[in-house]
Design a protein around this motif. Structure first.
Motif, mmCIF file in Angstrom:
data_model
loop_
_atom_site.group_PDB
_atom_site.id
_atom_site.type_symbol
_atom_site.label_atom_id
_atom_site.label_comp_id
_atom_site.label_asym_id
_atom_site.label_seq_id
_atom_site.Cartn_x
_atom_site.Cartn_y
_atom_site.Cartn_z
ATOM 1 N N MET A 1 0.856 -1.205 0.000
ATOM 2 C CA MET A 1 0.000 0.000 0.000
ATOM 3 C C MET A 1 0.886 1.248 0.000
ATOM 4 S SD MET A 1 -2.904 1.156 2.789
ATOM 5 C CE MET A 1 -3.996 -0.182 2.345
ATOM 6 N N GLN A 37 4.268 -2.228 11.942
ATOM 7 C CA GLN A 37 3.720 -3.053 10.858
ATOM 8 C C GLN A 37 2.292 -2.623 10.540
ATOM 9 O OE1 GLN A 37 4.304 -6.906 12.663
ATOM 10 N NE2 GLN A 37 6.290 -7.219 11.662
ATOM 11 N N HIS A 38 1.554 -2.269 11.562
ATOM 12 C CA HIS A 38 0.153 -1.862 11.395
ATOM 13 C C HIS A 38 0.054 -0.558 10.612
ATOM 14 C CE1 HIS A 38 -4.081 -2.064 12.524
ATOM 15 N NE2 HIS A 38 -4.031 -0.799 12.919
ATOM 16 N N GLU A 40 2.291 0.835 8.725
ATOM 17 C CA GLU A 40 2.827 0.664 7.380
ATOM 18 C C GLU A 40 1.717 0.209 6.429
ATOM 19 O OE1 GLU A 40 6.864 -1.149 5.687
ATOM 20 O OE2 GLU A 40 5.568 -2.708 6.538
ATOM 21 N N LYS A 41 0.916 -0.752 6.868
ATOM 22 C CA LYS A 41 -0.198 -1.237 6.053
ATOM 23 C C LYS A 41 -1.259 -0.152 5.859
ATOM 24 C CE LYS A 41 0.369 -6.048 7.533
ATOM 25 N NZ LYS A 41 -0.192 -7.152 8.358
ATOM 26 N N THR A 74 9.756 -4.366 9.165
ATOM 27 C CA THR A 74 8.854 -3.718 8.204
ATOM 28 C C THR A 74 9.479 -3.794 6.814
ATOM 29 O OG1 THR A 74 9.848 -1.590 8.827
ATOM 30 C CG2 THR A 74 7.764 -2.181 9.876
ATOM 31 N N GLU A 75 8.759 -3.319 5.815
ATOM 32 C CA GLU A 75 9.215 -3.497 4.429
ATOM 33 C C GLU A 75 9.480 -2.199 3.683
ATOM 34 O OE1 GLU A 75 6.351 -5.918 2.484
ATOM 35 O OE2 GLU A 75 6.722 -7.688 3.738
ATOM 36 N N ASP A 328 -6.072 3.484 13.427
ATOM 37 C CA ASP A 328 -7.075 3.086 12.433
ATOM 38 C C ASP A 328 -8.002 4.243 12.095
ATOM 39 O OD1 ASP A 328 -6.237 0.450 12.141
ATOM 40 O OD2 ASP A 328 -7.584 -0.320 13.679
#
Length: 335
Positions: A1, A37-38, A40-41, A74-75, A328
């Motif tokens: 994303m 991680q959250h 990042e998405k 993470t990426e 969120d």
């Protein structure tokens, strides 16, 4: 994303790796990895960790180590320091550490630099072994660090790895000093408006009025910090915010503690003065607390007032599920 935006600007995350009351430090690091991680998405732009010392409720003291841990888990999200308190360190050591990070995670590392100690005077002495390094030589330290990262460093000493690495340098501040220095050097600037909102507009004015283009940056770029606690109801958001206030009051009393759970009855725990400060904070620009609709409008107002290029959000929330949910809600506001 890809990177998402709110009001046409990216949002970032500031993390102090809070160590909760009754929990181990290892859990704080697991929570930070999960949060990174959250977000990042969710499309957040960057994830920064802050250097603090001698504070039992903050786990990000070895900031460079934790940055590597988060980047490895993470990426694509940028990971960096918000910031490294440069007077606590030899610039060569920071050049080597961030040269290593950039080599391991190319194109993803930010180096935000501050001039405060991130601690009390006794801890500053323990870190530096001398109080001669007071922050007054911060401009010289920044210049030394820039030299280590340059293609052809001046002098006999080199940073390996570090030489000729394009690591973005940011200057951080809570007053006008770093704003002016960032402007003169043509660097991006991040202001700590999440705890020093009274000086925010003055610092931004100094930065924009004095900015000189550089090879690093053609025009001013300012990122502002803000505390955001979003929840399904106003009452729950204000309840969650009592954890952050407990941390602030413990520091004001000179009795830092682990990060405390929210409290139900303010009058049983706080003085009338502290309750008044809490209520004042809820109405301030530095802490946005409320439902998604309330947060969206206040954050929009904040961006319109400051003309920020980016906003970095700190969400000091005790329960991990509430912390994730708060981000969120922010992501739902991003397009």
């Amino acid at each position: 994303m890809g990177i998402k935006k709110f009001e046409n600007i990216p949002l970032a995350v500031l993390d102090l790796a809070p160590i909760n009351e009754g929990a181990e430090t290892a859990q704080a690091f697991k929570n930070s990895v999960e949060l990174a991680q959250h977000v990042e998405k969710l499309g957040f732009n960057r994830y920064w960790l802050a250097e603090h010392h001698n504070m039992p409720g903050i786990g990000s003291s070895a900031t460079s180590v934790l940055i590597g841990h988060i980047a490895g888990a993470t990426e694509s999200i940028r990971v960096g320091s918000g910031g490294i308190m440069l007077p606590n360190h030899a610039p060569l050591v920071i050049a080597e550490q961030f040269g290593t990070l950039e080599t391991l995670y190319p194109g993803r590392i930010d180096l935000g630099l501050g001039r405060a100690p991130g601690s009390d005077q006794a801890t500053a002495y323990a870190l530096r072994r001398t109080l001669q390094s007071s922050g007054d030589d911060f401009p010289q330290q920044v210049a030394e660090l820039e030299n280590y990262f340059s293609e052809n460093p001046v002098g006999r000493v080199r940073a390996y790895p570090g030489t000729n690495l394009k690591i973005p340098l940011w200057l951080l501040g809570s007053s006008g000093f770093s704003a002016q220095l960032a402007a003169l050097k043509g660097l991006p600037f991040s202001f700590a408006s999440h705890f020093a909102p009274d000086y925010m507009m003055q610092a931004l004015q100094l930065y924009h009025q004095n900015f000189k283009p550089s090879p690093a940056l053609a025009s001013p770029y300012a990122m502002l910090g803000v505390n955001v606690i979003a929840a399904e109801t106003q009452e729950r958001a204000e309840w969650l915010a009592t954890s952050s206030q407990q941390q602030m009051f413990s520091l004001m009393r000179g009795e830092p503690t682990t990060f405390q759970a929210p409290i139900d009855d303010l009058e049983e725990v706080w003085t009338d003065r502290e309750i008044a400060i809490f209520r004042e904070k809820l109405d301030s620009e530095s802490m946005i607390v409320g439902t998604p609709d309330v947060v969206k409008q206040k954050l929009k107002n904040f961006i319109q007032k400051t003309r920020a290029n980016e906003v970095i959000v700190n969400s000091p929330i005790f329960h991990q599920e509430d912390r994730l949910r708060s981000y969120d809600y922010l992501a739902e506001m991003m397009n």
